[in-house]
Design a protein around this motif. Structure first.
Motif, PDB file in Angstrom:
ATOM      1  N   ASN A 193      42.799  19.983  -4.391  1.00  0.00           N
ATOM      2  CA  ASN A 193      42.475  19.998  -2.963  1.00  0.00           C
ATOM      3  C   ASN A 193      41.094  19.402  -2.728  1.00  0.00           C
ATOM      4  O   ASN A 193      40.225  19.422  -3.600  1.00  0.00           O
ATOM      5  CB  ASN A 193      42.513  21.422  -2.423  1.00  0.00           C
ATOM      6  CG  ASN A 193      43.896  22.028  -2.506  1.00  0.00           C
ATOM      7  OD1 ASN A 193      44.827  21.560  -1.864  1.00  0.00           O
ATOM      8  ND2 ASN A 193      44.050  23.063  -3.325  1.00  0.00           N
ATOM      9  N   GLN A 233      36.573  21.435   6.490  1.00  0.00           N
ATOM     10  CA  GLN A 233      38.016  21.211   6.495  1.00  0.00           C
ATOM     11  C   GLN A 233      38.528  21.034   5.073  1.00  0.00           C
ATOM     12  O   GLN A 233      37.821  20.535   4.197  1.00  0.00           O
ATOM     13  CB  GLN A 233      38.341  19.968   7.324  1.00  0.00           C
ATOM     14  CG  GLN A 233      37.838  20.052   8.763  1.00  0.00           C
ATOM     15  CD  GLN A 233      38.081  18.771   9.543  1.00  0.00           C
ATOM     16  OE1 GLN A 233      38.902  17.935   9.154  1.00  0.00           O
ATOM     17  NE2 GLN A 233      37.364  18.610  10.650  1.00  0.00           N
ATOM     18  N   PRO A 292      41.759  14.007   7.222  1.00  0.00           N
ATOM     19  CA  PRO A 292      42.543  14.623   8.298  1.00  0.00           C
ATOM     20  C   PRO A 292      42.383  13.862   9.613  1.00  0.00           C
ATOM     21  O   PRO A 292      41.451  13.086   9.779  1.00  0.00           O
ATOM     22  CB  PRO A 292      41.922  16.009   8.419  1.00  0.00           C
ATOM     23  CG  PRO A 292      40.489  15.787   8.049  1.00  0.00           C
ATOM     24  CD  PRO A 292      40.497  14.727   6.988  1.00  0.00           C
ATOM     25  N   TRP A 339      46.380  20.095   6.607  1.00  0.00           N
ATOM     26  CA  TRP A 339      44.933  20.326   6.638  1.00  0.00           C
ATOM     27  C   TRP A 339      44.628  21.611   7.412  1.00  0.00           C
ATOM     28  O   TRP A 339      45.400  22.044   8.266  1.00  0.00           O
ATOM     29  CB  TRP A 339      44.225  19.135   7.286  1.00  0.00           C
ATOM     30  CG  TRP A 339      44.146  17.956   6.358  1.00  0.00           C
ATOM     31  CD1 TRP A 339      45.099  16.996   6.179  1.00  0.00           C
ATOM     32  CD2 TRP A 339      43.064  17.624   5.495  1.00  0.00           C
ATOM     33  NE1 TRP A 339      44.677  16.084   5.248  1.00  0.00           N
ATOM     34  CE2 TRP A 339      43.436  16.439   4.806  1.00  0.00           C
ATOM     35  CE3 TRP A 339      41.829  18.205   5.225  1.00  0.00           C
ATOM     36  CZ2 TRP A 339      42.599  15.836   3.874  1.00  0.00           C
ATOM     37  CZ3 TRP A 339      40.994  17.603   4.300  1.00  0.00           C
ATOM     38  CH2 TRP A 339      41.384  16.441   3.633  1.00  0.00           C
ATOM     39  N   GLY A 361      42.203  20.132   2.535  1.00  0.00           N
ATOM     40  CA  GLY A 361      43.555  19.598   2.491  1.00  0.00           C
ATOM     41  C   GLY A 361      43.907  19.107   1.102  1.00  0.00           C
ATOM     42  O   GLY A 361      43.034  18.993   0.230  1.00  0.00           O
ATOM     43  N   ASN A 413      48.847  16.112   9.294  1.00  0.00           N
ATOM     44  CA  ASN A 413      47.818  17.000   9.840  1.00  0.00           C
ATOM     45  C   ASN A 413      48.103  18.464   9.545  1.00  0.00           C
ATOM     46  O   ASN A 413      47.175  19.268   9.376  1.00  0.00           O
ATOM     47  CB  ASN A 413      47.708  16.803  11.362  1.00  0.00           C
ATOM     48  CG  ASN A 413      46.770  15.661  11.719  1.00  0.00           C
ATOM     49  OD1 ASN A 413      45.990  15.205  10.896  1.00  0.00           O
ATOM     50  ND2 ASN A 413      46.857  15.197  12.952  1.00  0.00           N
TER      51      ASN A 413
END
Length: 491
Positions: A423, A434, A58, A451, A436, A448
């Motif tokens: 993921n 975090q 990210p 995320w 994503g 972005n």
């Protein structure tokens, strides 16, 4: 499905490796039939050449900043030393950025200095000077003569953590380097190093003991023969930081750093740890020292006779993680006796350290490590934090986040078995856990907006639940662990 894919890749890699072993060493033969000494590739290295890395992000958070230098000849040019992301440069006050050291053999940087005689000459000290377990090891000192486009290795390879670099204001051949030395082991290139030939050779002029390095160095702005240094004795192991000891004290040199004498009259007798040291730009006979005492306590001292004696001003000390993580002390170039002590939230004194108040830091990341000023603007502050760079144009009333510098330090990763694309989750240093996607159906790829934050704080080690990608486990500092339901965010 994901596990089957990983198993297949593992089998291919192992097969390639064992095939290469079975075939024996290969390569051009020398005159006696031996293998010619040249670049060789193992089977695994050859197999890995078939894989290409791609950026998936990210980039919506920044990371820990060690130091920032503003070019005095063009204040739109900044050089940034990143704790876990190399060195960066902007030529337009943060609108765009250039990574300067991606091709270099290090990622941890601790300090950056612009030669006062030539603003294209940049000195970079690698390895961050704090006492945490999470810091990276440096590879010595590097020099650029073209504003960071190219770098030359200038030695001190065993320093691991460089605290400060000062270039003589009138002679670029003379450089002083404060080296804290290795954190986890004794010895190394530890002490105060001086070069008189532009960094070709170095001489250690302040070598104390195998566990003590130099954590801070300041120079008299009116007389470059006068320097002051703070030493720090410490040793890190997995269980704890052994912080402070008899090697910790303050020193002064009056011959350009060739010889040093202790200046400890009036300093505390108890166990001293990390020391922040600052010299008044307006009256260089005045210096300030923020001293860690017995690991969690501390005090601020002041001298008005160039270190001849010290007076205790207050019991102020950096807190939070501990003084070893902060303690940088900066004197304002605009107001006499105004000092800033780096901390979770910056502590400010306007009376030489007698009293402190907490800086206004609304809508700003905590954990501050560096503060840089502009020469002619008393209201401007450029702050380096655990969460990146922040600017204030009104003396901290408001802050502008430099949001386009993605430098997050990731501790560990985890993947789930979601379909069609799995993921990825990462625990970070003070920038949350975090998550994503590994891929996306979007035409423009992963952005972005794909995320998200799973859990706040220091992320450490995430984990997923096999067979159920809706469940993620995430950690935060002080040993907290949370089970998060990704369908509703409940933890």
């Amino acid at each position: 499905m994901k596990n089957k894919k990983l198993s297949l890749v593992s089998i291919i890699l192992l097969f390639s490796f064992f095939v290469s072993l079975a075939q024996g060493p290969r390569g051009p033969r020398g005159p006696r039939g031996g293998i010619d000494k040249g670049p060789e590739k193992t089977g695994i290295a050859s197999a890995l050449n078939g894989f290409q890395f791609r950026s998936i992000g990210p980039a919506f958070m920044s990371g820990r900043i060690s130091d920032i230098a503003i070019d005095p000849n063009n204040e739109n040019i900044w050089y940034v030393a990143v704790a876990s992301g190399g060195a960066w440069k902007t030529e337009n006050a943060g609108t765009t950025w250039q990574p300067l050291t991606d091709s270099q053999p290090f990622f941890a940087t601790g300090c950056v200095t612009i030669d006062p005689n030539n603003s294209a000459s940049i000195w970079l000290g690698t390895g961050e000077n704090v006492g945490g377990r999470h810091i990276g090891v440096g590879h010595g000192i590097y020099h650029s003569m073209d504003g960071g486009k190219s770098w030359k290795d200038m030695g001190l390879k065993k320093s691991e953590h460089i605290s400060k670099i000062i270039v003589h204001p009138d002679n670029s051949k003379v450089i002083w380097v404060a080296s804290q030395g290795p954190l986890w082991s004794p010895g190394g290139d530890r002490g105060l190093y001086k070069s008189t030939d532009g960094g070709k050779t170095w001489r250690n002029t302040l070598e104390i003991n195998e566990w003590t390095g130099i954590t801070e160095l300041v120079i008299d702005p009116t007389n470059p023969d006068i320097l002051y240094a703070a030493s720090w004795q410490k040793h890190r192991n997995v269980a704890a930081l052994i912080d402070g000891g008899p090697g910790t004290t303050l020193y002064k040199s009056v011959d350009g750093g060739d010889t040093w004498s202790k200046i400890n009259k009036g300093l505390p007798r108890s166990n001293m740890g990390k020391i922040g040291l600052a010299i008044s730009p307006m009256d260089p006979t005045v210096l300030y020292a923020a001293i860690e005492l017995d690991r969690r306590k501390g005090a601020v001292y002041r001298t008005s006779n160039s270190g001849g004696s010290w007076t205790k001003m207050s019991d102020t000390v950096s807190g939070g993680t501990g003084p070893h993580y902060y303690q940088e002390l900066i004197a304002s170039p605009h107001k006499f006796d105004m000092i800033y002590l780096m901390n979770v939230r910056v502590l400010v004194s306007e009376d030489g350290g007698k009293t402190f108040y907490t800086m206004t830091e609304s809508n700003k990341h905590s954990d501050n490590h560096s503060l840089t000023f502009k020469e002619d603007d008393p209201n401007y502050l450029l702050m380096g934090t655990d969460g990146g760079i922040y600017e204030s144009f009104d003396n901290s009333k408001n802050w502008k986040y430099v949001a386009n510098l993605p430098l997050t330090q990731f501790y560990k990763l985890a993947v789930d078995d979601a379909e069609p694309f799995y993921n990825i989750y990462g625990g970070t240093q003070d920038n949350n856990t975090q998550g994503g996607p590994s891929r996306t159906f979007k035409r423009n790829g992963i952005t972005n907006s794909d995320w998200y934050v799973v859990l706040g704080g220091d992320g450490h080690q995430p984990a997923t639940e096999p067979g159920n990608p809706d469940i993620v486990y995430a950690q935060s500092q002080q040993g907290y662990i949370n089970r998060i339901d990704m369908t509703n965010g409940e933890a």
